[in-house]
Design a protein around this motif. Sequence first.
Motif, short mmCIF file in Angstrom:
data_model
loop_
_atom_site.label_atom_id
_atom_site.label_comp_id
_atom_site.label_asym_id
_atom_site.label_seq_id
_atom_site.Cartn_x
_atom_site.Cartn_y
_atom_site.Cartn_z
N MET A 166 0.83 -1.21 0.00
CA MET A 166 0.00 0.00 0.00
C MET A 166 0.86 1.25 0.00
O MET A 166 0.56 2.23 -0.71
N GLN A 167 1.92 1.23 0.78
CA GLN A 167 2.80 2.40 0.84
C GLN A 167 3.47 2.63 -0.51
O GLN A 167 3.54 3.77 -1.00
N GLY A 168 3.94 1.56 -1.14
CA GLY A 168 4.55 1.68 -2.47
C GLY A 168 3.58 2.22 -3.50
O GLY A 168 3.95 3.06 -4.33
N GLU A 169 2.35 1.73 -3.45
CA GLU A 169 1.32 2.22 -4.37
C GLU A 169 1.04 3.70 -4.13
O GLU A 169 0.93 4.49 -5.09
N MET A 170 0.93 4.09 -2.86
CA MET A 170 0.66 5.49 -2.53
C MET A 170 1.80 6.39 -3.01
O MET A 170 1.57 7.45 -3.61
N ILE A 171 3.03 5.95 -2.78
CA ILE A 171 4.19 6.75 -3.19
C ILE A 171 4.25 6.87 -4.72
O ILE A 171 4.44 7.97 -5.28
N GLY A 172 4.09 5.73 -5.41
CA GLY A 172 4.16 5.75 -6.87
C GLY A 172 3.12 6.66 -7.48
O GLY A 172 3.43 7.46 -8.38
N ASN A 173 1.89 6.57 -7.00
CA ASN A 173 0.82 7.40 -7.55
C ASN A 173 1.05 8.88 -7.23
O ASN A 173 0.78 9.76 -8.08
N TYR A 174 1.54 9.17 -6.03
CA TYR A 174 1.80 10.57 -5.67
C TYR A 174 2.89 11.15 -6.59
O TYR A 174 2.76 12.29 -7.08
N LEU A 175 3.94 10.39 -6.81
CA LEU A 175 5.04 10.90 -7.65
C LEU A 175 4.59 11.11 -9.09
O LEU A 175 5.04 12.06 -9.75
N MET A 176 3.70 10.27 -9.59
CA MET A 176 3.21 10.45 -10.95
C MET A 176 2.44 11.77 -11.09
O MET A 176 2.45 12.38 -12.16
N GLU A 177 1.82 12.20 -10.02
CA GLU A 177 1.06 13.46 -10.06
C GLU A 177 1.93 14.68 -9.76
O GLU A 177 1.59 15.80 -10.15
N GLN A 209 11.02 -3.41 1.75
CA GLN A 209 11.11 -3.98 0.40
C GLN A 209 10.04 -3.41 -0.53
O GLN A 209 10.35 -2.86 -1.60
N TYR A 210 8.78 -3.55 -0.14
CA TYR A 210 7.70 -3.25 -1.08
C TYR A 210 7.40 -1.76 -1.19
O TYR A 210 6.86 -1.32 -2.21
N GLY A 211 7.75 -0.98 -0.16
CA GLY A 211 7.55 0.45 -0.26
C GLY A 211 8.31 1.05 -1.43
O GLY A 211 7.84 2.00 -2.08
N VAL A 212 9.48 0.48 -1.73
CA VAL A 212 10.29 0.93 -2.87
C VAL A 212 9.92 0.16 -4.14
O VAL A 212 9.69 0.76 -5.20
N GLU A 213 9.85 -1.17 -4.04
CA GLU A 213 9.60 -1.98 -5.25
C GLU A 213 8.29 -1.61 -5.95
O GLU A 213 8.24 -1.49 -7.18
N ASP A 214 7.24 -1.43 -5.16
CA ASP A 214 5.94 -1.15 -5.78
C ASP A 214 5.88 0.27 -6.34
O ASP A 214 5.22 0.51 -7.36
N ALA A 215 6.56 1.21 -5.69
CA ALA A 215 6.64 2.56 -6.24
C ALA A 215 7.42 2.54 -7.56
O ALA A 215 7.02 3.17 -8.55
N ASP A 216 8.53 1.79 -7.58
CA ASP A 216 9.33 1.66 -8.80
C ASP A 216 8.51 1.07 -9.94
O ASP A 216 8.64 1.49 -11.10
N ALA A 217 7.67 0.09 -9.62
CA ALA A 217 6.87 -0.56 -10.66
C ALA A 217 5.93 0.44 -11.33
O ALA A 217 5.75 0.42 -12.56
N ILE A 218 5.34 1.33 -10.54
CA ILE A 218 4.45 2.34 -11.10
C ILE A 218 5.23 3.34 -11.95
O ILE A 218 4.82 3.71 -13.05
#
Length: 379
Positions: A166-177, A209-218
Amino acid sequence: MKKKLALALAAVMMIGLFAGCGGNKTASSSNAAGSQASSGSAAQAEELNVGVFYYDFSDVYISSVRASMDEQLTAMGVKFTNYDAAGSQPSQTEQVNTAITGGTNLLIVNIVETATSDPAKDIVDAAKAAGIPVIFFNREVADNDVINSYDKCAFVGTNAPDAGHMQGEMIGNYLMEHYDEVDLNGDGVISYVMFKGQEGNAEAEARTQYGVEDADAILTAAGKPALSYYDASASTKYLVDTAGKWSAQAANDYMVSLLGSYNEDNGNMVELIICNNDGMAEGAISALQNVGYNNGEGTTIIPVFGVDATDSAKALIKAGNMTGSIKQDAVGMATTIMTLVQNAKDGAELMANTGSFTVDADVAKIRVPYAMYDANTQD
Protein backbone atom coordinates in the motif's frame (compact mmCIF):
# COMPACT_ATOMS: atom_id res chain seq x y z
CA MET A 1 -27.70 -32.97 79.53
CA LYS A 2 -25.06 -30.25 79.60
CA LYS A 3 -22.52 -32.76 78.37
CA LYS A 4 -24.71 -33.69 75.38
CA LEU A 5 -25.27 -30.02 74.52
CA ALA A 6 -21.55 -29.33 74.60
CA LEU A 7 -20.86 -32.26 72.29
CA ALA A 8 -23.52 -31.05 69.86
CA LEU A 9 -22.08 -27.54 69.75
CA ALA A 10 -18.61 -28.96 69.18
CA ALA A 11 -19.89 -31.04 66.28
CA VAL A 12 -21.49 -27.97 64.67
CA MET A 13 -18.24 -26.02 65.00
CA MET A 14 -16.25 -28.87 63.42
CA ILE A 15 -18.66 -29.07 60.48
CA GLY A 16 -18.34 -25.31 59.94
CA LEU A 17 -14.57 -25.54 60.12
CA PHE A 18 -14.36 -28.31 57.49
CA ALA A 19 -16.80 -26.48 55.24
CA GLY A 20 -14.67 -23.36 55.43
CA CYS A 21 -11.49 -25.27 54.55
CA GLY A 22 -13.24 -27.00 51.66
CA GLY A 23 -14.47 -23.63 50.31
CA ASN A 24 -10.98 -22.09 50.34
CA LYS A 25 -9.52 -25.11 48.57
CA THR A 26 -12.13 -24.92 45.81
CA ALA A 27 -11.47 -21.21 45.22
CA SER A 28 -7.71 -21.78 45.06
CA SER A 29 -8.11 -24.64 42.60
CA SER A 30 -10.43 -22.56 40.40
CA ASN A 31 -7.97 -19.66 40.32
CA ALA A 32 -5.13 -21.99 39.35
CA ALA A 33 -7.22 -23.45 36.56
CA GLY A 34 -7.39 -20.00 34.99
CA SER A 35 -9.37 -19.94 31.76
CA GLN A 36 -10.15 -23.66 31.67
CA ALA A 37 -13.85 -24.41 31.39
CA SER A 38 -16.01 -23.99 34.48
CA SER A 39 -19.66 -23.21 35.08
CA GLY A 40 -20.90 -19.65 34.98
CA SER A 41 -19.36 -16.71 33.15
CA ALA A 42 -19.81 -14.52 36.24
CA ALA A 43 -17.51 -16.80 38.23
CA GLN A 44 -14.98 -16.79 35.41
CA ALA A 45 -15.00 -13.00 35.22
CA GLU A 46 -13.84 -12.99 38.86
CA GLU A 47 -11.16 -15.58 38.13
CA LEU A 48 -9.69 -14.14 34.92
CA ASN A 49 -6.37 -12.46 35.65
CA VAL A 50 -4.84 -11.02 32.49
CA GLY A 51 -1.22 -10.05 31.96
CA VAL A 52 -0.59 -7.76 28.96
CA PHE A 53 3.06 -7.64 27.97
CA TYR A 54 4.12 -4.77 25.67
CA TYR A 55 7.43 -4.67 23.87
CA ASP A 56 7.87 -0.94 24.58
CA PHE A 57 5.47 1.60 26.10
CA SER A 58 7.30 4.39 24.24
CA ASP A 59 6.17 3.14 20.82
CA VAL A 60 3.47 5.57 19.67
CA TYR A 61 1.34 2.99 17.89
CA ILE A 62 1.62 0.52 20.76
CA SER A 63 0.56 3.30 23.13
CA SER A 64 -2.63 3.67 21.08
CA VAL A 65 -3.30 -0.07 21.27
CA ARG A 66 -2.64 -0.02 25.03
CA ALA A 67 -5.08 2.85 25.62
CA SER A 68 -7.82 1.01 23.74
CA MET A 69 -7.01 -2.31 25.42
CA ASP A 70 -7.11 -0.72 28.89
CA GLU A 71 -10.51 0.79 28.16
CA GLN A 72 -11.99 -2.42 26.81
CA LEU A 73 -10.56 -4.69 29.53
CA THR A 74 -11.91 -2.32 32.16
CA ALA A 75 -15.34 -2.33 30.51
CA MET A 76 -15.24 -6.13 30.41
CA GLY A 77 -14.68 -6.15 34.15
CA VAL A 78 -11.59 -8.35 34.26
CA LYS A 79 -8.46 -7.89 36.31
CA PHE A 80 -5.40 -7.02 34.24
CA THR A 81 -1.83 -5.80 34.62
CA ASN A 82 0.30 -4.09 31.96
CA TYR A 83 4.02 -4.79 31.66
CA ASP A 84 6.63 -2.72 29.80
CA ALA A 85 9.60 -4.69 28.47
CA ALA A 86 11.23 -1.43 27.30
CA GLY A 87 12.68 -3.23 24.30
CA SER A 88 14.33 -6.01 26.33
CA GLN A 89 13.38 -9.63 25.59
CA PRO A 90 15.04 -11.00 28.76
CA SER A 91 12.99 -8.54 30.80
CA GLN A 92 9.77 -9.56 29.07
CA THR A 93 10.43 -13.27 29.52
CA GLU A 94 11.10 -12.72 33.21
CA GLN A 95 7.92 -10.64 33.50
CA VAL A 96 5.87 -13.46 31.95
CA ASN A 97 7.31 -16.13 34.23
CA THR A 98 6.81 -13.98 37.33
CA ALA A 99 3.23 -13.18 36.31
CA ILE A 100 2.37 -16.86 35.82
CA THR A 101 3.82 -17.67 39.24
CA GLY A 102 1.72 -14.85 40.68
CA GLY A 103 -1.56 -16.23 39.31
CA THR A 104 -1.92 -14.65 35.87
CA ASN A 105 -4.04 -17.05 33.81
CA LEU A 106 -4.23 -15.33 30.41
CA LEU A 107 -1.18 -13.93 28.61
CA ILE A 108 -1.42 -11.24 25.92
CA VAL A 109 2.06 -10.75 24.49
CA ASN A 110 3.54 -8.13 22.18
CA ILE A 111 6.84 -10.01 21.73
CA VAL A 112 10.10 -8.04 21.75
CA GLU A 113 12.41 -10.30 19.75
CA THR A 114 11.22 -11.19 16.27
CA ALA A 115 14.46 -12.22 14.51
CA THR A 116 14.23 -15.66 16.15
CA SER A 117 11.23 -17.66 17.34
CA ASP A 118 12.96 -18.92 20.49
CA PRO A 119 11.62 -16.26 22.92
CA ALA A 120 8.03 -16.71 21.74
CA LYS A 121 8.46 -20.49 21.96
CA ASP A 122 9.74 -20.14 25.54
CA ILE A 123 6.63 -18.15 26.46
CA VAL A 124 4.35 -20.73 24.82
CA ASP A 125 6.09 -23.51 26.73
CA ALA A 126 5.57 -21.61 29.99
CA ALA A 127 1.89 -21.06 29.18
CA LYS A 128 1.45 -24.71 28.22
CA ALA A 129 3.06 -25.89 31.47
CA ALA A 130 0.61 -23.68 33.39
CA GLY A 131 -2.35 -24.73 31.23
CA ILE A 132 -3.25 -21.14 30.36
CA PRO A 133 -3.98 -19.41 27.01
CA VAL A 134 -1.54 -17.05 25.31
CA ILE A 135 -2.42 -14.44 22.67
CA PHE A 136 0.45 -12.89 20.72
CA PHE A 137 -0.27 -9.64 18.88
CA ASN A 138 1.14 -7.04 16.50
CA ARG A 139 4.63 -8.48 16.07
CA GLU A 140 4.59 -11.65 13.97
CA VAL A 141 5.49 -15.00 15.53
CA ALA A 142 6.16 -18.33 13.82
CA ASP A 143 3.36 -20.65 12.73
CA ASN A 144 4.61 -24.12 13.60
CA ASP A 145 7.21 -23.40 16.28
CA VAL A 146 4.85 -21.11 18.19
CA ILE A 147 1.14 -20.92 17.31
CA ASN A 148 0.61 -24.51 16.16
CA SER A 149 2.63 -25.89 19.06
CA TYR A 150 -0.19 -25.23 21.57
CA ASP A 151 -3.96 -25.44 21.15
CA LYS A 152 -4.49 -22.46 23.46
CA CYS A 153 -2.29 -20.10 21.45
CA ALA A 154 -3.31 -17.48 18.85
CA PHE A 155 -2.01 -14.39 17.09
CA VAL A 156 -3.72 -11.09 16.23
CA GLY A 157 -1.90 -8.85 13.79
CA THR A 158 -1.72 -7.66 10.22
CA ASN A 159 -0.60 -9.23 6.98
CA ALA A 160 2.88 -7.71 6.93
CA PRO A 161 3.37 -7.30 3.16
CA ASP A 162 0.12 -5.35 2.79
CA ALA A 163 1.51 -2.20 4.41
CA GLY A 164 4.54 -2.21 2.13
CA HIS A 165 2.43 -2.76 -0.97
CA MET A 166 0.00 0.00 0.00
CA GLN A 167 2.80 2.40 0.84
CA GLY A 168 4.55 1.68 -2.47
CA GLU A 169 1.32 2.22 -4.37
CA MET A 170 0.66 5.49 -2.53
CA ILE A 171 4.19 6.75 -3.19
CA GLY A 172 4.16 5.75 -6.87
CA ASN A 173 0.82 7.40 -7.55
CA TYR A 174 1.80 10.57 -5.67
CA LEU A 175 5.04 10.90 -7.65
CA MET A 176 3.21 10.45 -10.95
CA GLU A 177 1.06 13.46 -10.06
CA HIS A 178 3.86 15.63 -8.60
CA TYR A 179 7.04 14.41 -10.28
CA ASP A 180 8.50 17.72 -11.41
CA GLU A 181 7.92 19.53 -8.12
CA VAL A 182 9.43 16.64 -6.15
CA ASP A 183 12.48 16.50 -8.45
CA LEU A 184 14.16 19.51 -6.80
CA ASN A 185 17.42 19.41 -8.77
CA GLY A 186 15.68 18.67 -12.08
CA ASP A 187 17.83 15.66 -12.93
CA GLY A 188 14.82 13.51 -13.78
CA VAL A 189 15.42 11.06 -10.92
CA ILE A 190 13.85 11.04 -7.45
CA SER A 191 16.39 10.63 -4.65
CA TYR A 192 15.04 8.90 -1.53
CA VAL A 193 15.98 7.72 1.94
CA MET A 194 14.36 4.76 3.72
CA PHE A 195 14.13 4.60 7.51
CA LYS A 196 13.80 1.01 8.72
CA GLY A 197 12.51 0.20 12.18
CA GLN A 198 14.21 -3.07 13.01
CA GLU A 199 16.28 -5.79 11.40
CA GLY A 200 14.55 -9.17 11.18
CA ASN A 201 11.09 -7.86 11.98
CA ALA A 202 8.53 -9.15 9.46
CA GLU A 203 6.71 -5.81 9.21
CA ALA A 204 9.92 -3.83 8.81
CA GLU A 205 11.29 -6.19 6.18
CA ALA A 206 8.10 -6.08 4.10
CA ARG A 207 7.66 -2.32 4.34
CA THR A 208 11.29 -1.69 3.42
CA GLN A 209 11.11 -3.98 0.40
CA TYR A 210 7.70 -3.25 -1.08
CA GLY A 211 7.55 0.45 -0.26
CA VAL A 212 10.29 0.93 -2.87
CA GLU A 213 9.60 -1.98 -5.25
CA ASP A 214 5.94 -1.15 -5.78
CA ALA A 215 6.64 2.56 -6.24
CA ASP A 216 9.33 1.66 -8.80
CA ALA A 217 6.87 -0.56 -10.66
CA ILE A 218 4.45 2.34 -11.10
CA LEU A 219 7.20 4.75 -12.15
CA THR A 220 8.91 2.45 -14.65
CA ALA A 221 5.57 1.39 -16.18
CA ALA A 222 5.04 5.07 -16.99
CA GLY A 223 8.52 5.45 -18.48
CA LYS A 224 10.07 7.14 -15.44
CA PRO A 225 13.35 6.07 -13.80
CA ALA A 226 13.21 3.94 -10.67
CA LEU A 227 13.86 5.66 -7.34
CA SER A 228 17.51 6.31 -6.54
CA TYR A 229 18.87 5.84 -3.00
CA TYR A 230 20.44 9.10 -1.85
CA ASP A 231 23.83 7.48 -1.13
CA ALA A 232 24.83 5.48 -4.20
CA SER A 233 27.77 3.89 -2.37
CA ALA A 234 25.67 2.50 0.50
CA SER A 235 25.71 -1.29 0.78
CA THR A 236 22.16 -1.34 2.18
CA LYS A 237 19.43 0.91 0.88
CA TYR A 238 18.02 1.93 4.26
CA LEU A 239 18.99 3.44 7.61
CA VAL A 240 17.93 1.22 10.50
CA ASP A 241 17.12 2.09 14.09
CA THR A 242 19.93 0.06 15.66
CA ALA A 243 18.05 -0.06 18.97
CA GLY A 244 15.06 -1.65 17.24
CA LYS A 245 12.68 0.93 18.68
CA TRP A 246 11.39 2.44 15.41
CA SER A 247 11.98 5.77 17.11
CA ALA A 248 11.50 9.36 16.06
CA GLN A 249 14.86 10.15 17.65
CA ALA A 250 16.74 7.66 15.46
CA ALA A 251 15.23 9.08 12.25
CA ASN A 252 15.80 12.64 13.43
CA ASP A 253 19.47 11.96 14.19
CA TYR A 254 19.99 10.33 10.79
CA MET A 255 18.19 13.14 8.98
CA VAL A 256 20.09 15.93 10.73
CA SER A 257 23.37 14.22 9.85
CA LEU A 258 22.63 13.54 6.18
CA LEU A 259 21.23 17.03 5.56
CA GLY A 260 24.71 18.36 6.26
CA SER A 261 25.94 16.78 3.01
CA TYR A 262 22.77 16.13 1.02
CA ASN A 263 20.95 19.40 0.48
CA GLU A 264 19.69 21.78 -2.19
CA ASP A 265 22.86 23.90 -2.13
CA ASN A 266 24.87 20.81 -3.11
CA GLY A 267 22.31 19.83 -5.72
CA ASN A 268 21.75 16.40 -4.16
CA MET A 269 18.89 16.98 -1.73
CA VAL A 270 16.94 13.94 -0.54
CA GLU A 271 13.63 14.40 -2.38
CA LEU A 272 11.53 11.64 -0.81
CA ILE A 273 11.44 10.11 2.67
CA ILE A 274 9.96 6.65 3.26
CA CYS A 275 9.53 5.41 6.83
CA ASN A 276 8.50 2.08 8.32
CA ASN A 277 6.32 3.86 10.87
CA ASP A 278 4.93 7.28 11.73
CA GLY A 279 7.28 7.78 14.66
CA MET A 280 10.28 7.76 12.34
CA ALA A 281 8.38 9.93 9.85
CA GLU A 282 7.79 12.53 12.57
CA GLY A 283 11.47 12.49 13.52
CA ALA A 284 12.46 13.09 9.89
CA ILE A 285 9.92 15.90 9.53
CA SER A 286 11.24 17.61 12.64
CA ALA A 287 14.74 17.65 11.13
CA LEU A 288 13.35 19.03 7.85
CA GLN A 289 11.42 21.74 9.64
CA ASN A 290 14.54 22.87 11.47
CA VAL A 291 16.11 23.80 8.12
CA GLY A 292 13.01 25.39 6.61
CA TYR A 293 11.15 22.52 4.91
CA ASN A 294 7.68 21.07 5.54
CA ASN A 295 6.47 24.01 7.62
CA GLY A 296 3.21 24.34 5.77
CA GLU A 297 1.95 26.60 3.02
CA GLY A 298 4.67 28.62 1.30
CA THR A 299 7.52 26.24 2.18
CA THR A 300 9.04 23.46 0.13
CA ILE A 301 7.46 20.13 1.05
CA ILE A 302 9.61 17.03 0.90
CA PRO A 303 7.13 14.13 0.64
CA VAL A 304 7.25 11.95 3.77
CA PHE A 305 5.37 8.66 4.05
CA GLY A 306 4.88 6.52 7.15
CA VAL A 307 2.81 3.65 8.51
CA ASP A 308 0.27 3.54 11.38
CA ALA A 309 -1.78 6.72 10.86
CA THR A 310 -1.33 7.72 14.49
CA ASP A 311 -3.23 10.80 15.68
CA SER A 312 -0.11 12.96 15.58
CA ALA A 313 0.71 11.80 12.04
CA LYS A 314 -2.86 12.49 10.93
CA ALA A 315 -2.49 16.05 12.24
CA LEU A 316 0.73 16.51 10.25
CA ILE A 317 -0.95 15.16 7.12
CA LYS A 318 -3.96 17.44 7.53
CA ALA A 319 -1.59 20.40 8.03
CA GLY A 320 0.28 19.54 4.82
CA ASN A 321 3.56 18.72 6.59
CA MET A 322 3.42 14.99 5.88
CA THR A 323 2.16 13.32 2.72
CA GLY A 324 0.59 10.02 3.71
CA SER A 325 0.50 6.98 5.95
CA ILE A 326 -0.89 3.46 6.02
CA LYS A 327 -3.43 3.06 8.79
CA GLN A 328 -2.76 0.23 11.22
CA ASP A 329 -5.99 0.14 13.19
CA ALA A 330 -5.07 0.33 16.88
CA VAL A 331 -8.68 0.18 18.08
CA GLY A 332 -9.42 -2.66 15.65
CA MET A 333 -6.37 -4.54 16.95
CA ALA A 334 -7.52 -4.18 20.55
CA THR A 335 -11.14 -5.04 19.75
CA THR A 336 -10.10 -8.22 17.93
CA ILE A 337 -7.96 -9.28 20.90
CA MET A 338 -10.95 -8.65 23.17
CA THR A 339 -12.95 -11.27 21.25
CA LEU A 340 -10.38 -13.85 22.31
CA VAL A 341 -10.31 -12.53 25.87
CA GLN A 342 -14.09 -12.88 26.02
CA ASN A 343 -13.73 -16.47 24.84
CA ALA A 344 -11.27 -17.15 27.65
CA LYS A 345 -13.59 -15.46 30.12
CA ASP A 346 -16.51 -17.63 28.99
CA GLY A 347 -14.52 -20.86 28.96
CA ALA A 348 -14.89 -21.19 25.18
CA GLU A 349 -12.27 -22.27 22.66
CA LEU A 350 -9.77 -19.45 22.15
CA MET A 351 -10.61 -19.05 18.45
CA ALA A 352 -14.39 -19.27 18.88
CA ASN A 353 -16.57 -16.46 17.47
CA THR A 354 -13.97 -15.35 14.90
CA GLY A 355 -15.97 -16.10 11.76
CA SER A 356 -16.27 -12.41 10.86
CA PHE A 357 -12.49 -11.90 10.91
CA THR A 358 -9.84 -12.71 8.32
CA VAL A 359 -8.20 -15.87 9.68
CA ASP A 360 -5.31 -17.79 8.13
CA ALA A 361 -6.31 -21.16 6.70
CA ASP A 362 -4.00 -23.44 8.67
CA VAL A 363 -2.98 -21.52 11.77
CA ALA A 364 -4.78 -19.52 14.51
CA LYS A 365 -3.80 -16.10 13.18
CA ILE A 366 -6.27 -13.25 12.73
CA ARG A 367 -5.37 -10.44 10.30
CA VAL A 368 -6.51 -6.87 10.96
CA PRO A 369 -6.61 -4.97 7.63
CA TYR A 370 -4.55 -1.89 6.75
CA ALA A 371 -5.91 1.16 4.88
CA MET A 372 -4.37 4.13 3.07
CA TYR A 373 -4.49 7.52 4.76
CA ASP A 374 -3.80 10.90 3.14
CA ALA A 375 -5.12 14.46 3.30
CA ASN A 376 -8.32 13.43 1.53
CA THR A 377 -9.18 10.64 3.95
CA GLN A 378 -12.25 11.22 6.09
CA ASP A 379 -11.76 10.23 9.74
